[in-house]
Design an enzyme around this catalytic site. Structure first.
Site, PDB file in Angstrom:
ATOM      1  N   HIS A 199      46.966 -57.215 -31.157  1.00  0.00           N
ATOM      2  CA  HIS A 199      48.028 -56.626 -30.334  1.00  0.00           C
ATOM      3  C   HIS A 199      48.973 -57.745 -29.883  1.00  0.00           C
ATOM      4  O   HIS A 199      48.512 -58.803 -29.457  1.00  0.00           O
ATOM      5  CB  HIS A 199      47.402 -55.927 -29.114  1.00  0.00           C
ATOM      6  N   ARG A 213      48.657 -46.036 -35.496  1.00  0.00           N
ATOM      7  CA  ARG A 213      48.175 -44.708 -35.092  1.00  0.00           C
ATOM      8  C   ARG A 213      47.114 -44.897 -34.018  1.00  0.00           C
ATOM      9  O   ARG A 213      46.266 -45.799 -34.128  1.00  0.00           O
ATOM     10  CB  ARG A 213      47.503 -43.952 -36.260  1.00  0.00           C
ATOM     11  N   ASN A 242      50.012 -59.859 -41.309  1.00  0.00           N
ATOM     12  CA  ASN A 242      48.660 -60.201 -40.821  1.00  0.00           C
ATOM     13  C   ASN A 242      47.601 -59.968 -41.899  1.00  0.00           C
ATOM     14  O   ASN A 242      46.665 -60.755 -42.034  1.00  0.00           O
ATOM     15  CB  ASN A 242      48.328 -59.398 -39.560  1.00  0.00           C
TER      16      ASN A 242
END
Ligand code: GAR
Length: 210
Positions: free
Chosen positions: A111, A93, A16
């Site tokens: 996501h 994280r 990405n």
């Protein structure tokens, strides 16, 4: 208008991150990728930064006694690198409220599910096991809830009968590479804004759909 300085956070292969670099190279847009911060020392995203001549920093969460200390180091590095927008591109994280609040409306995440479905991990496995006919990805502003911030855009893909997790992940990732640069550009150009916890696109409440 001056381009917005984007710093990318990553924990993995960085495909990405690469898509954001390539989009910036090939289009006349409002952002420039000015740095990469990783929390894992030996990931491929670092090679991509080197190849593209983008400065990078390694800030391992393992070097800090607490999450708060790690996040202070991360915040300081972002300031030092001149971040105006922070992009989580496979950054694995969870970030606490103290950190996230500093970047309210200026930090986005991708996501691999159609949020609000399947927050957290193993999204593709869960979608297949649930018998879903459609999967996809979501770009959203980051708030202190996990995968809960206001949605900027989504892209859908079909789920076929015999798909396994890898098949679906590959199909979704191709969409991620299109959706993410597009949504980042919307934020960098101020066409997408966070207001009162909602994402406004050109002043009205809607979602980009690719
Ligand atoms: C992407 O599929 C991204 O959506 C996901 O990690 C992968 C990173 O791939 N992110 C999350 O799961 C965040 N919760 P990449 O390193 O090749 O960009």
């Amino acid at each position: 208008m001056q381009k917005k300085r984007v710093i990318v956070l990553a924990s993995g292969s960085g495909s990405n991150f690469q898509a954001l670099i390539d989009y910036a190279k090939n289009n006349d847009i409002s952002y420039e990728i000015c740095g990469l911060i990783v929390n894992i020392p030996d990931i491929y995203a670092i090679e991509r930064a080197k190849l593209a001549n983008i400065p990078f920093k390694i800030i391992s969460h393992k070097s800090y006694e607490s999450r708060a200390d790690f996040e202070i180091a991360l915040h300081d590095a972002l300031i030092e690198m001149g971040a105006q927008i922070v992009v989580c591109a496979g950054f694995m994280r969870i970030l606490g409220a103290d950190f996230v609040d500093n970047w309210d409306g200026k930090m986005i995440n991708i996501h691999p599910s159609l949020l609000p479905k399947y927050k957290g991990l193993h999204t593709h496995k869960r979608a297949i096991e649930a018998g879903d006919k459609e999967g996809g990805c979501t770009v959203h502003f980051v708030n202190s809830g996990v995968d809960e911030g206001a949605i900027i855009g989504q892209a859908q893909v079909p789920i076929f009968e015999n798909d396994n997790e890898q098949d679906l992940a590959k199909r979704v990732l191709e969409k991620e590479h299109k959706l993410f640069p597009f949504c980042l550009e919307m934020v960098a150009s101020n066409q997408a804004k966070l207001e009162n916890g909602k994402c406004l696109i050109d002043g009205s409440e809607k979602i980009i759909s690719l």
